[in-house]
Scaffold this active site. Structure first.
Site, PDB file in Angstrom:
ATOM      1  N   SER A  98      -8.500   0.617   0.847  1.00 48.76           N
ATOM      2  CA  SER A  98      -6.699   1.188   0.645  1.00 48.76           C
ATOM      3  C   SER A  98      -5.900   0.167   1.301  1.00 48.76           C
ATOM      4  O   SER A  98      -6.809  -0.975   1.963  1.00 48.76           O
ATOM      5  CB  SER A  98      -6.880   2.245   2.934  1.00 48.76           C
ATOM      6  OG  SER A  98      -7.211   3.581   2.325  1.00 48.76           O
ATOM      7  N   HIS A 106      -4.090   4.525  -2.945  1.00 45.12           N
ATOM      8  CA  HIS A 106      -5.225   4.010  -3.811  1.00 45.12           C
ATOM      9  C   HIS A 106      -4.737   4.675  -5.056  1.00 45.12           C
ATOM     10  O   HIS A 106      -4.571   5.827  -5.683  1.00 45.12           O
ATOM     11  CB  HIS A 106      -6.289   5.740  -3.535  1.00 45.12           C
ATOM     12  CG  HIS A 106      -7.310   5.036  -1.816  1.00 45.12           C
ATOM     13  ND1 HIS A 106      -8.439   4.483  -2.498  1.00 45.12           N
ATOM     14  CD2 HIS A 106      -6.451   5.149  -0.691  1.00 45.12           C
ATOM     15  CE1 HIS A 106      -8.519   4.491  -0.657  1.00 45.12           C
ATOM     16  NE2 HIS A 106      -7.427   4.387   0.165  1.00 45.12           N
ATOM     17  N   HIS A 146     -12.944   9.479  -1.732  1.00 43.92           N
ATOM     18  CA  HIS A 146     -13.733   9.845   0.157  1.00 43.92           C
ATOM     19  C   HIS A 146     -13.719  11.750   0.210  1.00 43.92           C
ATOM     20  O   HIS A 146     -13.608  12.578  -0.469  1.00 43.92           O
ATOM     21  CB  HIS A 146     -12.354  10.053   1.089  1.00 43.92           C
ATOM     22  CG  HIS A 146     -11.728   8.391   1.391  1.00 43.92           C
ATOM     23  ND1 HIS A 146     -10.618   8.358  -0.312  1.00 43.92           N
ATOM     24  CD2 HIS A 146     -12.158   7.597   1.736  1.00 43.92           C
ATOM     25  CE1 HIS A 146     -10.522   7.078   0.440  1.00 43.92           C
ATOM     26  NE2 HIS A 146     -11.297   6.143   1.068  1.00 43.92           N
ATOM     27  N   TYR A 189     -13.593  13.536   2.283  1.00 47.01           N
ATOM     28  CA  TYR A 189     -12.798  14.675   3.418  1.00 47.01           C
ATOM     29  C   TYR A 189     -11.698  14.723   2.569  1.00 47.01           C
ATOM     30  O   TYR A 189     -10.929  15.392   2.985  1.00 47.01           O
ATOM     31  CB  TYR A 189     -11.833  13.517   4.758  1.00 47.01           C
ATOM     32  CG  TYR A 189     -10.345  11.870   4.362  1.00 47.01           C
ATOM     33  CD1 TYR A 189      -9.744  12.510   3.057  1.00 47.01           C
ATOM     34  CD2 TYR A 189     -11.407  11.514   4.468  1.00 47.01           C
ATOM     35  CE1 TYR A 189      -9.314  11.547   3.031  1.00 47.01           C
ATOM     36  CE2 TYR A 189     -10.992   9.743   3.558  1.00 47.01           C
ATOM     37  CZ  TYR A 189      -9.712   9.745   3.375  1.00 47.01           C
ATOM     38  OH  TYR A 189      -8.851   8.561   2.486  1.00 47.01           O
ATOM     39  N   GLU A 190     -11.185  14.518   0.853  1.00 50.87           N
ATOM     40  CA  GLU A 190     -10.189  15.084   0.193  1.00 50.87           C
ATOM     41  C   GLU A 190     -11.411  16.424  -0.399  1.00 50.87           C
ATOM     42  O   GLU A 190     -10.366  16.875  -1.296  1.00 50.87           O
ATOM     43  CB  GLU A 190     -10.633  14.076  -0.973  1.00 50.87           C
ATOM     44  CG  GLU A 190      -9.842  13.364  -0.722  1.00 50.87           C
ATOM     45  CD  GLU A 190     -10.124  11.485  -2.237  1.00 50.87           C
ATOM     46  OE1 GLU A 190      -9.306  12.619  -2.672  1.00 50.87           O
ATOM     47  OE2 GLU A 190     -10.741  10.606  -1.833  1.00 50.87           O
ATOM     48  N   ALA A 243     -10.292  -0.212   5.076  1.00 50.14           N
ATOM     49  CA  ALA A 243      -9.745  -1.077   5.950  1.00 50.14           C
ATOM     50  C   ALA A 243     -10.732   0.152   6.721  1.00 50.14           C
ATOM     51  O   ALA A 243     -10.760   1.379   6.792  1.00 50.14           O
ATOM     52  CB  ALA A 243      -8.045  -0.428   5.938  1.00 50.14           C
ATOM     53  N   MET A 247     -13.562   5.934   6.602  1.00 48.95           N
ATOM     54  CA  MET A 247     -14.520   6.951   6.516  1.00 48.95           C
ATOM     55  C   MET A 247     -14.985   6.982   5.144  1.00 48.95           C
ATOM     56  O   MET A 247     -14.256   7.807   4.112  1.00 48.95           O
ATOM     57  CB  MET A 247     -12.753   7.542   6.192  1.00 48.95           C
ATOM     58  CG  MET A 247     -12.058   8.286   7.284  1.00 48.95           C
ATOM     59  SD  MET A 247     -10.651   8.826   7.555  1.00 48.95           S
ATOM     60  CE  MET A 247      -9.897   8.606   9.151  1.00 48.95           C
ATOM     61  N   SER A 248     -15.693   5.732   4.465  1.00 49.23           N
ATOM     62  CA  SER A 248     -15.689   5.506   2.998  1.00 49.23           C
ATOM     63  C   SER A 248     -17.399   4.843   2.888  1.00 49.23           C
ATOM     64  O   SER A 248     -18.021   4.851   4.216  1.00 49.23           O
ATOM     65  CB  SER A 248     -14.630   4.917   2.637  1.00 49.23           C
ATOM     66  OG  SER A 248     -14.840   3.698   3.166  1.00 49.23           O
ATOM     67  N   ASN A 304      -6.186  -2.104  12.408  1.00 53.04           N
ATOM     68  CA  ASN A 304      -5.922  -1.722  13.569  1.00 53.04           C
ATOM     69  C   ASN A 304      -6.920  -1.461  14.968  1.00 53.04           C
ATOM     70  O   ASN A 304      -8.282  -1.554  14.591  1.00 53.04           O
ATOM     71  CB  ASN A 304      -5.543  -0.098  13.205  1.00 53.04           C
ATOM     72  CG  ASN A 304      -6.657   0.617  13.212  1.00 53.04           C
ATOM     73  OD1 ASN A 304      -7.021   1.442  11.340  1.00 53.04           O
ATOM     74  ND2 ASN A 304      -7.225   1.840  13.960  1.00 53.04           N
ATOM     75  N   HIS A 356      -1.192   5.475   8.396  1.00 53.43           N
ATOM     76  CA  HIS A 356      -1.659   5.171   7.174  1.00 53.43           C
ATOM     77  C   HIS A 356      -0.785   4.264   6.619  1.00 53.43           C
ATOM     78  O   HIS A 356      -1.200   3.277   6.099  1.00 53.43           O
ATOM     79  CB  HIS A 356      -1.904   6.484   6.741  1.00 53.43           C
ATOM     80  CG  HIS A 356      -2.539   6.165   4.880  1.00 53.43           C
ATOM     81  ND1 HIS A 356      -3.754   4.795   5.104  1.00 53.43           N
ATOM     82  CD2 HIS A 356      -2.161   6.094   3.791  1.00 53.43           C
ATOM     83  CE1 HIS A 356      -3.966   4.539   3.971  1.00 53.43           C
ATOM     84  NE2 HIS A 356      -2.972   5.410   3.119  1.00 53.43           N
TER      85      HIS A 356
HETATM   86  N1  HPA Z   1     -10.173   5.220  12.277  1.00 49.52           N
HETATM   87  C1  HPA Z   1     -11.420   5.271  11.076  1.00 49.52           C
HETATM   88  N2  HPA Z   1     -10.911   5.515   9.742  1.00 49.52           N
HETATM   89  C2  HPA Z   1     -10.300   4.336   9.502  1.00 49.52           C
HETATM   90  C3  HPA Z   1      -9.324   3.392  10.909  1.00 49.52           C
HETATM   91  C4  HPA Z   1      -9.665   3.557  12.236  1.00 49.52           C
HETATM   92  O1  HPA Z   1      -9.319   3.183  13.326  1.00 49.52           O
HETATM   93  N3  HPA Z   1      -8.603   2.348  10.268  1.00 49.52           N
HETATM   94  C5  HPA Z   1      -8.329   2.390   9.025  1.00 49.52           C
HETATM   95  N4  HPA Z   1      -9.415   3.133   8.368  1.00 49.52           N
END
Ligand code: HPA
Length: 273
Positions: free
Chosen positions: A28, A59, A81, A83-84, A111, A209-210, A233, A245
């Site tokens: 990302s 993406h 992903h 989650y998609e 990310a 998440m990847s 973050n 996001h």
């Molecule tokens: N959690 C999960 N996935 C992420 C985060 C997060 O805080 N930041 C970027 N991808």
């Protein structure tokens, strides 16, 4: 699956006869790295037989073949992903495809949310190891012995030699890179503060998440893997914030210079291995 992969690989070879050494997956907000690639051939995922299209904003969804510092690369700009709603087999299809094209080294980028309190947004972290909290594994189902063993070793899932190279490259660039354990969750919700605490207790330094499915599939195939997380973050509950996001993409933009330099020089070294 193997047949689908072969057909997809044949299609790519028909566009450009290529044997990339190093594969890269851009996470990302990290897609701008493609500007660094020379002699580019761009193939949209849509055009590749059996390749699923990513549905995530930010993406791109393109395979880029070319060279970085003289090393032949295959770069996936945009990833799939779980989650998609895709089966894990589809999520790891692109990595398996790069393996068939000939890569021996895979660089995964993402990310991630920071959990280790020594991290801050904008930090780049070398992935030392991962914890699979997705409740899924891409190798579930009958094993294809052509691809790899039934029970792959994951003792060095993130290749220590590659990590040493990236640490040395970082040092030369005057940048102090962090190291940590990546906890892979399914998403698409960001974590609750209680989940972040749990992941810290379990030994996770960052969360995303990847990456975990791709690392598993790549180790199964015998590829050397390394990973870089961009801390965009801090995890939920650590600082007062709401996770969006867009903000995450913005932080990724700010570290592009470091990220690009690290990747460029590391790929050059990986090409000499
Ligand atoms: N959690 C999960 N996935 C992420 C985060 C997060 O805080 N930041 C970027 N991808």
């Amino acid at each position: 699956m193997y047949e689908k992969l072969s057909k997809a690989a044949q299609y790519i070879q028909s566009i450009k006869a290529t044997k990339p050494r190093v594969g890269v997956v851009l996470g990302s907000g990290l897609g701008i790295f493609v500007d660094q690639i020379e002699d580019k051939t761009i193939i949209p995922y849509n055009d590749i037989p059996f390749f699923k299209k990513t549905t995530v904003e930010g993406h791109e969804g393109r395979l880029i073949l070319g060279k970085v510092k003289g090393v032949e690369v295959a770069v996936l700009q945009g990833r799939l992903h779980a989650y998609e709603g895709l089966p894990m087999e589809e999520v790891v299809f692109p990595v398996r495809l790069l393996s068939i094209l000939g890569i021996s080294t895979l660089v995964l980028t993402n990310a991630a949310g920071g959990i280790n309190l020594n991290f801050k947004p904008g930090d780049l972290v070398l992935i030392q190891d991962h914890i699979n909290l997705m409740g899924k594994n891409p190798l579930i189902g009958p094993n294809n012995n052509q691809m790899g063993p039934r029970f792959p070793d994951m003792s060095h899932a993130y290749n220590p030699e590659l990590n040493d190279i990236m640490k040395a490259v970082s040092k030369n660039l005057g940048y102090n890179i962090q190291e940590g354990v990546y906890a892979g969750v399914l998403g698409p919700t960001y974590e609750t503060p209680a989940e972040i605490k749990m992941i810290r207790t379990l030994g996770g330094d960052m969360v995303g998440m990847s990456t975990v499915p791709e690392t598993i599939a790549a180790n199964h195939l015998g590829l050397k893997v390394c990973g870089i997380s961009c801390i965009t973050n801090m995890g939920a509950g650590i600082v007062k914030q709401t996770l969006k996001h867009e903000d995450i993409k913005e932080v990724a933009m700010k570290v592009m210079d470091h990220f690009t330099a690290l990747l460029n020089h590391s790929i050059e070294k990986f090409g000499q291995m």
